[in-house]
Design an enzyme around this catalytic site. Structure first.
Site, PDB file in Angstrom:
ATOM      1  N   ASP A 259      -9.797  -3.835  -6.468  1.00  0.00           N
ATOM      2  CA  ASP A 259      -9.328  -3.150  -5.271  1.00  0.00           C
ATOM      3  C   ASP A 259      -9.853  -1.725  -5.296  1.00  0.00           C
ATOM      4  O   ASP A 259      -9.455  -0.916  -6.133  1.00  0.00           O
ATOM      5  CB  ASP A 259      -7.794  -3.168  -5.242  1.00  0.00           C
ATOM      6  CG  ASP A 259      -7.212  -2.460  -4.028  1.00  0.00           C
ATOM      7  OD1 ASP A 259      -7.981  -1.934  -3.200  1.00  0.00           O
ATOM      8  OD2 ASP A 259      -5.969  -2.442  -3.911  1.00  0.00           O
TER       9      ASP A 259
ATOM     10  N   SER B 119       0.826  -1.200   0.000  1.00  0.00           N
ATOM     11  CA  SER B 119       0.000   0.000   0.000  1.00  0.00           C
ATOM     12  C   SER B 119       0.867   1.260   0.000  1.00  0.00           C
ATOM     13  O   SER B 119       1.760   1.393  -0.821  1.00  0.00           O
ATOM     14  CB  SER B 119      -0.960  -0.045   1.192  1.00  0.00           C
ATOM     15  OG  SER B 119      -1.942   0.948   1.101  1.00  0.00           O
TER      16      SER B 119
ATOM     17  N   HIS C 292      -7.573  -5.052  -0.913  1.00  0.00           N
ATOM     18  CA  HIS C 292      -6.358  -4.251  -0.861  1.00  0.00           C
ATOM     19  C   HIS C 292      -5.219  -4.922  -0.088  1.00  0.00           C
ATOM     20  O   HIS C 292      -4.118  -4.376  -0.024  1.00  0.00           O
ATOM     21  CB  HIS C 292      -6.674  -2.892  -0.215  1.00  0.00           C
ATOM     22  CG  HIS C 292      -5.598  -1.877  -0.349  1.00  0.00           C
ATOM     23  ND1 HIS C 292      -5.106  -1.447  -1.575  1.00  0.00           N
ATOM     24  CD2 HIS C 292      -4.884  -1.186   0.608  1.00  0.00           C
ATOM     25  CE1 HIS C 292      -4.159  -0.545  -1.376  1.00  0.00           C
ATOM     26  NE2 HIS C 292      -3.998  -0.375  -0.069  1.00  0.00           N
TER      27      HIS C 292
END
Length: 265
Positions: free
Chosen positions: A216, A94, A244
């Protein structure tokens, strides 16, 4: 300053090659627990907590330092220098993916390659660029977090996890959000969701694997294609995994693609 204590650094595994794993927003290094054991027989594995997360030293958190991703990138470089690491393969999930890109642009000689899991250089739509959110949506998200951190955590965890049949993982992510100091979480959220690091992508000299999930809401597949187009030595893989956090929801697929890339590179 004891960097290893500050960032709650753990070193495991055996081997000359180094894998440095960095966790995403609202999480800690425990989020890699399904992935890292698969590499400990052939690699030195390093995990850590960002300052403000997990077992890090919260006393070292300052809004001035962590107002941008550069502060976090500096910590990554501190850890590498403190451990005397070289030829590092950085694995970032991320927002940590972009921290790794920034670190590798600043000191490319330290890095062998990068593995970017569910990355995004900017979460806000801008002209032809699809980031996933409009600016008003991001403002609403941050305002909701300001008003009710606990409620935001419970509402956002299933959206981010994106696997409604895995309530155990949704609960784990929600609990991780809730454990984070609310003031730090709110500031980190602004640093994360308001960042725009698109301009740095073309400056990355090292090879990179981009692992993007097939569905996502936080980092849509368009982001992966954009990053590949703007990073000269990048490889894009669209995972079958959804949500995610494939390091939690699809660790086997994540491990497989990372190993395949490392073997090729």
């Amino acid at each position: 300053m004891d960097v290893l204590h500050r960032n709650n650094v753990t070193v495991s595994g055996e081997g000359d090659r180094v894998l440095l794993f960095a966790h995403g927003f609202g999480c800690d290094k425990n989020m890699w627990r399904y992935v890292t054991p698969a590499f400990e027989k052939g690699y030195k594995v390093v995990t850590f907590d960002h300052v403000g997360a997990g077992g890090s030293l919260l006393s070292h958190y300052t809004k001035a330092k962590y107002d941008t991703l550069d502060g976090y990138a500096s910590d990554i470089l501190d850890i590498i220098h403190e451990l005397g690491l070289q030829d590092v393969t950085f694995v970032g999930h991320s927002v940590s993916a972009m921290m790794g890109v920034i670190a590798a642009v600043r000191e490319p000689a330290l890095f062998r390659q990068l593995v970017l899991v569910s990355p995004s250089p900017s979460y806000i739509n801008d002209g032809d660029y699809v980031g996933g959110f409009t600016r008003p949506q991001i403002n609403e998200l941050l305002e909701s977090m300001d008003n009710n951190h606990l409620g935001w955590s419970m509402a956002m965890a299933p959206v981010i996890m994106g696997n409604p049949d895995r309530q155990d993982l949704v609960g784990e992510l929600a609990n991780s959000f809730c454990r984070t100091d609310p003031d730090i979480a709110r500031h980190f959220a602004r640093t994360t969701f308001l960042t725009d690091e698109r301009a740095i992508l073309h400056r990355l000299e090292r090879p990179a694997l981009i692992l993007q999930c097939s569905n996502d809401i936080i980092a849509p597949v368009e982001v992966g294609h954009y990053m590949q187009e703007n990073m000269a030595h990048s490889t894009l893989v669209i995972l079958e995994a959804t949500g995610h956090c494939p390091n939690l929801s699809a660790p086997e697929e994540t491990i497989h693609e990372i190993k395949k890339y490392l073997a090729r590179e």
